[in-house]
Design a protein around this motif. Structure first.
Motif, mmCIF file in Angstrom:
data_model
loop_
_atom_site.group_PDB
_atom_site.id
_atom_site.type_symbol
_atom_site.label_atom_id
_atom_site.label_comp_id
_atom_site.label_asym_id
_atom_site.label_seq_id
_atom_site.Cartn_x
_atom_site.Cartn_y
_atom_site.Cartn_z
ATOM 1 N N ASP A 154 0.846 -1.188 0.000
ATOM 2 C CA ASP A 154 0.000 0.000 0.000
ATOM 3 C C ASP A 154 0.885 1.243 0.000
ATOM 4 O O ASP A 154 1.984 1.237 0.574
ATOM 5 C CB ASP A 154 -0.898 -0.013 1.244
ATOM 6 N N LEU A 155 0.423 2.333 -0.613
ATOM 7 C CA LEU A 155 1.250 3.534 -0.715
ATOM 8 C C LEU A 155 1.590 4.137 0.650
ATOM 9 O O LEU A 155 2.510 4.945 0.765
ATOM 10 C CB LEU A 155 0.545 4.578 -1.588
ATOM 11 N N LYS A 156 0.850 3.752 1.678
ATOM 12 C CA LYS A 156 1.185 4.192 3.028
ATOM 13 C C LYS A 156 1.952 3.098 3.774
ATOM 14 O O LYS A 156 2.032 3.087 4.995
ATOM 15 C CB LYS A 156 -0.079 4.581 3.794
ATOM 16 N N GLY A 157 2.514 2.161 2.990
ATOM 17 C CA GLY A 157 3.241 1.046 3.587
ATOM 18 C C GLY A 157 4.492 1.472 4.320
ATOM 19 O O GLY A 157 4.943 0.808 5.254
ATOM 20 N N PHE A 158 5.100 2.585 3.890
ATOM 21 C CA PHE A 158 6.267 3.151 4.565
ATOM 22 C C PHE A 158 6.027 4.642 4.749
ATOM 23 O O PHE A 158 5.627 5.338 3.809
ATOM 24 C CB PHE A 158 7.540 2.944 3.744
ATOM 25 N N ARG A 159 6.271 5.137 5.937
ATOM 26 C CA ARG A 159 6.111 6.568 6.192
ATOM 27 C C ARG A 159 7.221 7.064 7.117
ATOM 28 O O ARG A 159 7.882 6.278 7.793
ATOM 29 C CB ARG A 159 4.738 6.854 6.813
ATOM 30 N N PHE A 160 7.415 8.377 7.115
ATOM 31 C CA PHE A 160 8.351 8.983 8.036
ATOM 32 C C PHE A 160 7.649 9.311 9.348
ATOM 33 O O PHE A 160 6.498 9.739 9.352
ATOM 34 C CB PHE A 160 8.957 10.264 7.455
ATOM 35 N N LEU A 161 8.374 9.115 10.434
ATOM 36 C CA LEU A 161 7.891 9.464 11.764
ATOM 37 C C LEU A 161 8.947 10.361 12.392
ATOM 38 O O LEU A 161 10.126 9.988 12.452
ATOM 39 C CB LEU A 161 7.678 8.197 12.596
ATOM 40 N N GLU A 162 8.546 11.549 12.799
ATOM 41 C CA GLU A 162 9.496 12.487 13.396
ATOM 42 C C GLU A 162 9.016 12.895 14.777
ATOM 43 O O GLU A 162 7.821 13.067 15.004
ATOM 44 C CB GLU A 162 9.626 13.750 12.534
ATOM 45 N N ILE A 163 9.956 13.054 15.697
ATOM 46 C CA ILE A 163 9.655 13.604 17.015
ATOM 47 C C ILE A 163 10.621 14.750 17.271
ATOM 48 O O ILE A 163 11.835 14.609 17.121
ATOM 49 C CB ILE A 163 9.716 12.519 18.111
ATOM 50 N N HIS A 164 10.063 15.911 17.601
ATOM 51 C CA HIS A 164 10.840 17.149 17.741
ATOM 52 C C HIS A 164 10.690 17.743 19.142
ATOM 53 O O HIS A 164 9.683 17.538 19.806
ATOM 54 C CB HIS A 164 10.363 18.207 16.730
ATOM 55 N N GLY A 165 11.702 18.518 19.553
ATOM 56 C CA GLY A 165 11.610 19.299 20.791
ATOM 57 C C GLY A 165 12.079 18.576 22.033
ATOM 58 O O GLY A 165 11.601 18.874 23.134
ATOM 59 N N LEU A 166 13.042 17.667 21.884
ATOM 60 C CA LEU A 166 13.493 16.876 23.025
ATOM 61 C C LEU A 166 14.501 17.615 23.912
ATOM 62 O O LEU A 166 14.717 17.220 25.053
ATOM 63 C CB LEU A 166 14.111 15.556 22.533
ATOM 64 N N SER A 167 15.132 18.659 23.387
ATOM 65 C CA SER A 167 16.097 19.448 24.172
ATOM 66 C C SER A 167 15.700 20.914 24.085
ATOM 67 O O SER A 167 16.185 21.655 23.232
ATOM 68 C CB SER A 167 17.530 19.246 23.648
ATOM 69 N N GLN A 168 14.806 21.317 24.962
ATOM 70 C CA GLN A 168 14.277 22.672 24.929
ATOM 71 C C GLN A 168 14.323 23.306 26.313
ATOM 72 O O GLN A 168 14.599 22.640 27.316
ATOM 73 C CB GLN A 168 12.837 22.665 24.394
ATOM 74 N N TYR A 169 14.034 24.614 26.365
ATOM 75 C CA TYR A 169 14.130 25.386 27.599
ATOM 76 C C TYR A 169 12.818 26.105 27.887
ATOM 77 O O TYR A 169 12.027 26.375 26.971
ATOM 78 C CB TYR A 169 15.228 26.456 27.468
ATOM 79 N N ASP A 170 12.600 26.431 29.164
ATOM 80 C CA ASP A 170 11.505 27.334 29.482
ATOM 81 C C ASP A 170 12.038 28.762 29.444
ATOM 82 O O ASP A 170 13.194 28.991 29.079
ATOM 83 C CB ASP A 170 10.878 26.990 30.836
ATOM 84 N N SER A 171 11.228 29.721 29.841
ATOM 85 C CA SER A 171 11.638 31.127 29.728
ATOM 86 C C SER A 171 12.794 31.478 30.673
ATOM 87 O O SER A 171 13.532 32.433 30.427
ATOM 88 C CB SER A 171 10.437 32.047 30.006
ATOM 89 N N GLN A 172 12.972 30.705 31.743
ATOM 90 C CA GLN A 172 14.090 30.960 32.661
ATOM 91 C C GLN A 172 15.429 30.591 32.037
ATOM 92 O O GLN A 172 16.460 31.181 32.353
ATOM 93 C CB GLN A 172 13.894 30.162 33.953
ATOM 94 N N ALA A 173 15.419 29.585 31.152
ATOM 95 C CA ALA A 173 16.596 29.167 30.369
ATOM 96 C C ALA A 173 17.802 28.837 31.237
ATOM 97 O O ALA A 173 18.938 29.154 30.894
ATOM 98 C CB ALA A 173 16.954 30.247 29.345
ATOM 99 N N LYS A 174 17.562 28.158 32.355
ATOM 100 C CA LYS A 174 18.681 27.778 33.218
ATOM 101 C C LYS A 174 19.344 26.490 32.762
ATOM 102 O O LYS A 174 20.563 26.338 32.854
ATOM 103 C CB LYS A 174 18.187 27.647 34.661
ATOM 104 N N GLU A 175 18.531 25.528 32.287
ATOM 105 C CA GLU A 175 19.021 24.255 31.788
ATOM 106 C C GLU A 175 17.909 23.610 30.973
ATOM 107 O O GLU A 175 16.739 23.994 31.090
ATOM 108 C CB GLU A 175 19.442 23.338 32.937
#
Length: 273
Positions: free
Chosen positions: A123-144
Motif C-alpha cells: 500500500d502507498l502508506k506502507g512506509f512513512r516517516f515518523l518524526e519527534i521534535h523538541g526533546l532538548s528545549q528550555y523554558d523562559s528561565q533558560a537555566k538548563e
C-alpha cells in the motif's frame, strides 16, 4: 556511548538512543562533535524514522493509551526544510500530535517512501516517516534543558523497543537525528561566530556558510540544493541560531531571560528511506 556528560536530566534516555546506532555512525558523530567548542549543555533534539504501516498502527494505538491522538495538519513548508533530505517535494499534509508544550510528533509520506512502497508492492502508506521534535528545549528561565515529561519518556522507550538499525527487520529504522550544542553566550549570529564555535568547518571541502535573508540563522552545508551531499561523514548540515530570538519571535507568553546560541548538527545515517 556517552558523547557528553552535560546532557542534563535526559542523559540516560539519549544514550540509549545512541546505543541503537552502528559503531561507524557513532564514530562519525563523536568525531564531528569533538571539533566543536565545549557547550554548556548538549542533547538530542529531533529524531526521524522510517516506519512500516504495521508499526504506525501499533504506535497509534500506543499513543491512544497515553491519551494522545494523531490529527491531520498542513505542513509548513518553510519550517520542515529537512524533508529535503529524503524527498524532492515537501508533503502537503501530515499526521500531527502535540505531546507536550515543547514536544511534537509528525507522520507523513514523501516521494521516496511512496516509491519504496511501490517497489515492495505494498500500500502507498506502507512506509512513512515518523518524526519527534523538541526533546532538548528550555523554558523562559533558560537555566538548563527541561526534563522530559513522563509521556515523552514512555514514547521514547516504546520506540526504543522497535528500532531495527542493527537488524534485518524494517519495522522502525532511525534515519536521522539533530544533536544540539548550546552555548550560554550573547553574540550576533554570523559567520565569525560559527567559525569560532567550529573552526574545522572552514577546512572542509565544499562546506559553505549561508545566511537566509529572512532568518537569524547561519547554515553550514555543501549546497542549498535539495538532497545535497553531507559536509563531513554523516553530518549533513549545521544550523547556528539564537534560541532567545527564536523563542521571543514565536509570540511566547514570556520572553526568554537568557541568550543561548545553539549549534544544531543534522546527522543522516542513510539517504535511502
Amino acid at each position: 556511548m556517552e558523547l557528553y556528560q552535560n546532557m542534563a536530566h535526559n542523559a540516560s534516555i539519549f544514550n540509549k538512543i545512541l546505543d541503537k546506532i552502528s559503531e561507524a555512525d557513532l564514530f562519525s558523530i563523536s568525531q564531528n562533535l569533538s571539533q566543536f567548542a565545549s557547550p554548556n549543555f548538549s542533547g538530542i533534539d529531533s529524531l526521524r524514522f522510517t516506519a512500516t504501516d504495521k508499526f504506525i498502527s501499533k504506535f497509534t494505538n500506543f499513543l491512544q493509551t497515553q491519551g494522545l491522538t494523531l490529527n491531520e495538519t498542513a505542513f509548513k513548508t518553510n519550517h520542515f526544510r529537512l524533508c529535503d533530505l529524503y524527498g524532492y517535494k515537501t508533503p502537503k499534509t501530515a499526521l500531527f500530535c502535540k505531546v507536550s508544550q515543547k514536544v511534537s510528533i509528525y507522520i507523513y509520506s514523501t516521494s521516496e517512501t511512496l516509491d519504496k512502497a511501490r517497489k515492495a508492492h505494498r500500500d502507498l502508506k506502507g512506509f512513512r516517516f515518523l518524526e519527534i521534535h523538541g526533546l532538548s528545549q528550555y523554558d523562559s528561565q533558560a537555566k538548563e534543558p527541561l526534563k522530559l515529561d513522563r509521556k515523552t519518556e514512555r514514547i521514547l522507550k516504546f520506540l526504543l523497543e522497535f528500532i531495527d538499525n542493527r537488524k534485518n527487520r524494517q519495522n522502525l529504522i532511525l534515519k536521522s537525528l539533530d544533536y544540539s550544542l548550546d552555548y550560554f553566550i550573547k553574540k550576533e549570529v554570523n559567520a565569525v561566530l560559527a567559525q569560532s564555535i567550529a573552526p574545522y568547518l572552514t577546512n572542509l571541502d565544499n562546506c559553505k556558510l549561508y545566511k537566509p535573508k529572512a532568518l537569524n540563522t547561519i547554515y553550514a552545508q555543501t549546497s542549498t540544493r535539495k538532497r545535497a551531499k553531507p559536509i563531513n561523514g554523516i553530518l549533513q548540515k549545521v544550523r547556528f541560531y539564537d534560541k532567545k530570538i527564536k523563542h521571543d519571535s514565536s509570540r511566547a507568553r514570556e520572553t526568554m531571560q537568557r541568550h543561548i546560541i545553539r549549534a544544531e548538527l543534522v546527522f543522516v545515517f542513510d539517504k535511502t528511506p
